[in-house]
Design an enzyme around this catalytic site. Structure first.
Site, PDB file in Angstrom:
ATOM      1  CD1 TRP A  10       2.236 -40.600  34.628  1.00 11.22           C
ATOM      2  CD2 TRP A  10       1.537 -38.517  35.083  1.00 11.22           C
ATOM      3  NE1 TRP A  10       0.905 -40.675  34.963  1.00 11.22           N
ATOM      4  CE2 TRP A  10       0.457 -39.408  35.244  1.00 11.22           C
ATOM      5  CE3 TRP A  10       1.330 -37.160  35.324  1.00 11.22           C
ATOM      6  CZ2 TRP A  10      -0.807 -38.981  35.635  1.00 11.22           C
ATOM      7  CZ3 TRP A  10       0.067 -36.740  35.721  1.00 11.22           C
ATOM      8  CH2 TRP A  10      -0.991 -37.641  35.871  1.00 11.22           C
ATOM      9  CE1 TYR A  15       4.260 -41.545  37.577  1.00 11.17           C
ATOM     10  CE2 TYR A  15       6.266 -40.477  36.844  1.00 11.17           C
ATOM     11  CZ  TYR A  15       5.195 -40.562  37.718  1.00 11.17           C
ATOM     12  OH  TYR A  15       5.084 -39.645  38.739  1.00 11.17           O
ATOM     13  CG  HIS A  23       4.516 -42.955  43.438  1.00 11.62           C
ATOM     14  ND1 HIS A  23       4.518 -43.527  42.200  1.00 11.62           N
ATOM     15  CD2 HIS A  23       4.066 -41.689  43.252  1.00 11.62           C
ATOM     16  CE1 HIS A  23       4.076 -42.651  41.302  1.00 11.62           C
ATOM     17  NE2 HIS A  23       3.787 -41.531  41.927  1.00 11.62           N
ATOM     18  CB  SER A  61       6.266 -38.905  46.378  1.00 10.06           C
ATOM     19  OG  SER A  61       5.340 -38.179  45.603  1.00 10.06           O
ATOM     20  CG  ASN A  62       1.913 -37.766  46.779  1.00  8.14           C
ATOM     21  OD1 ASN A  62       1.622 -36.632  46.449  1.00  8.14           O
ATOM     22  ND2 ASN A  62       2.253 -38.701  45.893  1.00  8.14           N
ATOM     23  CD  GLN A 105       7.586 -36.301  42.515  1.00 10.89           C
ATOM     24  OE1 GLN A 105       6.734 -36.663  41.717  1.00 10.89           O
ATOM     25  NE2 GLN A 105       8.834 -36.711  42.424  1.00 10.89           N
TER      26      GLN A 105
HETATM   27  N1  LIG Z   1       4.341 -37.988  42.897  1.00 12.96           N
HETATM   28  C1  LIG Z   1       3.144 -37.996  42.363  1.00 12.96           C
HETATM   29  O1  LIG Z   1       2.179 -38.497  42.947  1.00 12.96           O
HETATM   30  C2  LIG Z   1       2.953 -37.364  41.012  1.00 12.96           C
HETATM   31  C3  LIG Z   1       1.657 -37.182  40.477  1.00 12.96           C
HETATM   32  C4  LIG Z   1       1.541 -36.556  39.238  1.00 12.96           C
HETATM   33  C5  LIG Z   1       2.671 -36.134  38.550  1.00 12.96           C
HETATM   34  N2  LIG Z   1       3.918 -36.345  39.064  1.00 12.96           N
HETATM   35  C6  LIG Z   1       5.145 -35.869  38.378  1.00 12.96           C
HETATM   36  O2  LIG Z   1       4.936 -34.539  37.943  1.00 12.96           O
HETATM   37  C7  LIG Z   1       5.232 -34.456  36.554  1.00 12.96           C
HETATM   38  C8  LIG Z   1       4.429 -33.366  35.917  1.00 12.96           C
HETATM   39  O3  LIG Z   1       3.040 -33.652  36.044  1.00 12.96           O
HETATM   40  P1  LIG Z   1       2.025 -33.133  34.931  1.00 12.96           P
HETATM   41  O4  LIG Z   1       2.380 -33.694  33.616  1.00 12.96           O
HETATM   42  O5  LIG Z   1       0.644 -33.335  35.454  1.00 12.96           O
HETATM   43  O6  LIG Z   1       2.424 -31.554  34.927  1.00 12.96           O
HETATM   44  P2  LIG Z   1       1.713 -30.251  34.404  1.00 12.96           P
HETATM   45  O7  LIG Z   1       2.839 -29.417  33.867  1.00 12.96           O
HETATM   46  O8  LIG Z   1       0.853 -29.692  35.452  1.00 12.96           O
HETATM   47  O9  LIG Z   1       0.759 -30.696  33.208  1.00 12.96           O
HETATM   48  C9  LIG Z   1       1.241 -31.137  31.979  1.00 12.96           C
HETATM   49  C10 LIG Z   1       0.032 -31.438  31.107  1.00 12.96           C
HETATM   50  O10 LIG Z   1      -0.558 -30.217  30.720  1.00 12.96           O
HETATM   51  C11 LIG Z   1      -0.731 -30.199  29.308  1.00 12.96           C
HETATM   52  N3  LIG Z   1      -0.591 -28.827  28.814  1.00 12.96           N
HETATM   53  C12 LIG Z   1      -1.553 -28.143  28.143  1.00 12.96           C
HETATM   54  N4  LIG Z   1      -1.119 -26.925  27.799  1.00 12.96           N
HETATM   55  C13 LIG Z   1       0.142 -26.820  28.241  1.00 12.96           C
HETATM   56  C14 LIG Z   1       1.116 -25.782  28.161  1.00 12.96           C
HETATM   57  N5  LIG Z   1       0.876 -24.615  27.565  1.00 12.96           N
HETATM   58  N6  LIG Z   1       2.305 -25.992  28.732  1.00 12.96           N
HETATM   59  C15 LIG Z   1       2.573 -27.154  29.346  1.00 12.96           C
HETATM   60  N7  LIG Z   1       1.687 -28.191  29.448  1.00 12.96           N
HETATM   61  C16 LIG Z   1       0.480 -28.021  28.892  1.00 12.96           C
HETATM   62  C17 LIG Z   1       0.355 -31.113  28.777  1.00 12.96           C
HETATM   63  O11 LIG Z   1      -0.049 -31.598  27.512  1.00 12.96           O
HETATM   64  P3  LIG Z   1       1.035 -31.726  26.317  1.00 12.96           P
HETATM   65  O12 LIG Z   1       1.992 -32.801  26.721  1.00 12.96           O
HETATM   66  O13 LIG Z   1       0.187 -32.095  25.141  1.00 12.96           O
HETATM   67  O14 LIG Z   1       1.692 -30.386  26.174  1.00 12.96           O
HETATM   68  C18 LIG Z   1       0.377 -32.196  29.845  1.00 12.96           C
HETATM   69  O15 LIG Z   1      -0.661 -33.141  29.588  1.00 12.96           O
HETATM   70  C19 LIG Z   1       4.957 -35.871  36.027  1.00 12.96           C
HETATM   71  O16 LIG Z   1       5.604 -36.139  34.809  1.00 12.96           O
HETATM   72  C20 LIG Z   1       5.494 -36.702  37.150  1.00 12.96           C
HETATM   73  O17 LIG Z   1       6.916 -36.787  37.020  1.00 12.96           O
HETATM   74  C21 LIG Z   1       4.059 -36.939  40.279  1.00 12.96           C
END
Ligand SMILES: NC(=O)c1ccc[n+]([C@@H]2O[C@H](COP(=O)([O-])OP(=O)(O)OC[C@H]3O[C@@H](n4cnc5c(N)ncnc54)[C@H](OP(=O)(O)O)[C@@H]3O)[C@@H](O)[C@H]2O)c1
Length: 303
Positions: free
Chosen positions: A23, A60, A131, A161-162, A183
């Site tokens: 994403w 995305y 999605h 998903s959802n 998901q």
């Molecule tokens: N199906 C759906 O409706 C849906 C919705 C949302 C997400 N998703 C999926 O879920 C995946 C993960 O979502 P997410 O990115 O929100 O996951 P997350 O792991 O909860 O959050 C990642 C975010 O946290 C930040 N962050 C800050 N400190 C961190 C640390 N110490 N370690 C790791 N991350 C840190 C990251 O920034 P930095 O990159 O700067 O480290 C990034 O912006 C997405 O890529 C997508 O594939 C699906």
């Protein structure tokens, strides 16, 4: 190297216990843009760390994330065959004056997949998910689109998903092949799925939950904004010290322990943080530790 999970649902797809989510490969909404090179670097870091399961969606980065991933793959000959590629479709965001809606019509699903394949530079994805549930979605029409994509060899397996359990059942009842994943949002910052029947249904229907935003969009790795978060983060930090990993790894390890064998989808684009998050694979929380974190996350004693 990362441990493999049991297969996704009743399929033959064997993912690593932790997936990588694409994403943010082109930047986070409202956040700074990520240069394509940084996005590619994140993909390479995840692959080199052993991740074999990658989550995409047509929307995305307005398609840019799939393009960046496709470019990264081109630079790594021979790798594609080892990966499980998943994508999603069905959300129409309110971009360029367009009405915000969901669309799971036959034409929308098939066109979206063809566009995703082109951007990813692959002939097939292993998994396609809707999605979000589309209030106007007709299960028979969706099943027809899925059948066509399977027969054309463009998609191997399907999921959602959802979706709530009743929505999964309505779609599944029109399909000849099993839905293999749901998901959903689940983390120590978003606990609803634990109690609303979603995970129980995954167990009984033999579907694997994929946990999106396992760090609550990064909130769990940040600084606390209230007393409740301060207590949760302190509990996470104390557990992290005991296991010699980061707070993020403990939050992910907490998800890994659920009997659904859910697959958390890590979303950071920072290679060092990807590695830290994947360290969750080697953490086994005791039952007491698991429940202590649940109680801290709820901010309330168990009944
Ligand atoms: N199906 C759906 O409706 C849906 C919705 C949302 C997400 N998703 C999926 O879920 C995946 C993960 O979502 P997410 O990115 O929100 O996951 P997350 O792991 O909860 O959050 C990642 C975010 O946290 C930040 N962050 C800050 N400190 C961190 C640390 N110490 N370690 C790791 N991350 C840190 C990251 O920034 P930095 O990159 O700067 O480290 C990034 O912006 C997405 O890529 C997508 O594939 C699906």
């Amino acid at each position: 190297m990362l441990t493999l999970n049991p297969p996704l649902g009743t399929s033959d797809l064997i993912p690593t216990r932790i997936a990588y989510g694409c994403w943010r490969l082109a930047g986070s909404e409202g956040g700074p843009r990520v240069e394509a090179e940084d996005g590619k670097r994140a993909v390479r870091a995840a692959i080199e760390a052993g991740v074999n399961f990658f989550d995409h969606a047509d929307i995305y980065g307005r398609g840019q994330c799939e393009r960046i991933f496709g470019e990264a793959l081109k630079d790594m000959p021979g790798v594609r065959a080892k990966l499980i590629l998943a994508t999603k479709c069905g959300i129409c965001p309110p971009w360029d004056g367009r009405q915000h809606s969901y669309n799971s019509s036959h034409a929308y699903i098939t066109t979206s997949v063809e566009d995703s394949l082109r951007r990813l530079g692959v002939e097939q994805v292993e998994l396609l998910m809707l999605h979000r549930p589309d209030y106007l979605g007709d299960p028979a029409e969706i099943a027809g689109a899925f059948d066509q994509l399977r027969e054309q060899g463009k998609v191997r397996w399907f999921g959602v998903s959802n979706f709530k359990p009743s929505q999964v059942q309505a779609l599944q009842s029109a399909m000849d092949v099993p839905l293999i994943v749901n998901q959903v949002e689940i983390s120590l910052g978003a606990l609803a799925c634990l109690d609303d029947g979603t995970l129980d249904h995954c167990l009984s229907a033999r579907m694997t939950p994929l946990a999106w935003s396992p760090l609550a969009k990064g909130r769990l790795a940040g600084t606390p904004e209230n007393e409740h978060e301060a207590q949760l983060f302190a509990a996470l930090d104390a557990t992290a010290v005991r296991h010699g990993v980061t707070r993020a790894a403990i939050a992910i390890a907490w998800l890994l322990q659920h009997p659904t064998r859910m697959v958390p989808i890590v979303g950071t684009v920072n290679p060092a943080r990807i590695k830290e998050a994947l360290a969750a694979d080697s953490v086994a929380l005791s039952r007491d530790e698991w429940y202590a974190l649940l109680i801290a996350a709820r901010g309330a004693k168990l009944p």
